[in-house]
Design a protein around this motif. Sequence first.
Motif, PDB file in Angstrom:
ATOM      1  N   MET A 124      64.557  25.045 100.185  1.00 16.88           N
ATOM      2  CA  MET A 124      64.611  26.214  98.981  1.00 16.88           C
ATOM      3  C   MET A 124      63.442  25.835  97.847  1.00 16.88           C
ATOM      4  O   MET A 124      62.841  26.414  97.511  1.00 16.88           O
ATOM      5  N   PHE A 125      63.870  24.590  97.431  1.00 14.31           N
ATOM      6  CA  PHE A 125      62.872  23.946  96.195  1.00 14.31           C
ATOM      7  C   PHE A 125      61.575  24.039  96.453  1.00 14.31           C
ATOM      8  O   PHE A 125      60.708  24.030  95.839  1.00 14.31           O
ATOM      9  N   ARG A 126      61.402  23.291  97.788  1.00 16.72           N
ATOM     10  CA  ARG A 126      60.055  23.104  98.345  1.00 16.72           C
ATOM     11  C   ARG A 126      59.372  24.450  98.284  1.00 16.72           C
ATOM     12  O   ARG A 126      57.917  24.384  98.084  1.00 16.72           O
ATOM     13  N   LEU A 127      59.940  25.710  98.853  1.00 16.20           N
ATOM     14  CA  LEU A 127      59.284  26.775  99.059  1.00 16.20           C
ATOM     15  C   LEU A 127      58.946  27.443  97.399  1.00 16.20           C
ATOM     16  O   LEU A 127      57.905  27.766  97.149  1.00 16.20           O
ATOM     17  N   ALA A 133      58.240  25.485  95.013  1.00 18.45           N
ATOM     18  CA  ALA A 133      57.413  24.833  94.498  1.00 18.45           C
ATOM     19  C   ALA A 133      56.010  25.202  94.975  1.00 18.45           C
ATOM     20  O   ALA A 133      54.891  25.092  94.341  1.00 18.45           O
ATOM     21  N   ARG A 134      55.937  25.412  96.559  1.00 19.57           N
ATOM     22  CA  ARG A 134      54.868  25.808  97.042  1.00 19.57           C
ATOM     23  C   ARG A 134      54.321  27.224  96.275  1.00 19.57           C
ATOM     24  O   ARG A 134      53.100  27.298  96.064  1.00 19.57           O
ATOM     25  N   GLN A 135      55.293  28.085  96.340  1.00 15.71           N
ATOM     26  CA  GLN A 135      54.882  29.281  95.599  1.00 15.71           C
ATOM     27  C   GLN A 135      54.444  29.196  94.076  1.00 15.71           C
ATOM     28  O   GLN A 135      53.455  29.840  93.818  1.00 15.71           O
ATOM     29  N   PRO A 148      57.164  31.140  84.882  1.00 22.54           N
ATOM     30  CA  PRO A 148      58.206  31.806  84.152  1.00 22.54           C
ATOM     31  C   PRO A 148      59.331  32.769  84.722  1.00 22.54           C
ATOM     32  O   PRO A 148      60.579  32.719  84.303  1.00 22.54           O
ATOM     33  N   GLN A 149      58.894  33.245  85.825  1.00 23.60           N
ATOM     34  CA  GLN A 149      59.976  34.267  86.454  1.00 23.60           C
ATOM     35  C   GLN A 149      60.899  33.236  87.179  1.00 23.60           C
ATOM     36  O   GLN A 149      62.164  33.555  87.057  1.00 23.60           O
ATOM     37  N   PHE A 150      60.458  32.062  87.570  1.00 26.35           N
ATOM     38  CA  PHE A 150      61.755  31.149  88.354  1.00 26.35           C
ATOM     39  C   PHE A 150      62.512  30.650  87.074  1.00 26.35           C
ATOM     40  O   PHE A 150      63.629  30.683  87.099  1.00 26.35           O
TER      41      PHE A 150
END
Length: 81
Positions: free
Chosen positions: A1-4, A6-8, A17-19
């Motif tokens: 999940m966090f890798r996805l 971070a990739r995005q 900022p949205q995250f």
Amino acid sequence: MFRLLARQAKKNPGLIPQFFFISLGLGGASLYLVRLAVSPYVVWNKKNNAEPWSKLDPSYQYKFVAVTTDYKNLKKDRPDF
């Protein structure tokens, strides 16, 4: 999940900022739910008098407002008719 995520974020830096604000909102909501869970106003034990107001008889004297005002010292705010 966090890798996805971070990739995005690497592909689209405008999403950072949205995250951040979504994470902040989820964290605040979970803290609110935890605070609500330990609140004395929430009834978790519904077997032992969950609604104490339903067991009052009709002759019970309810006290809605307690006003202690000395009416003699008040100024008149309307004329005498």
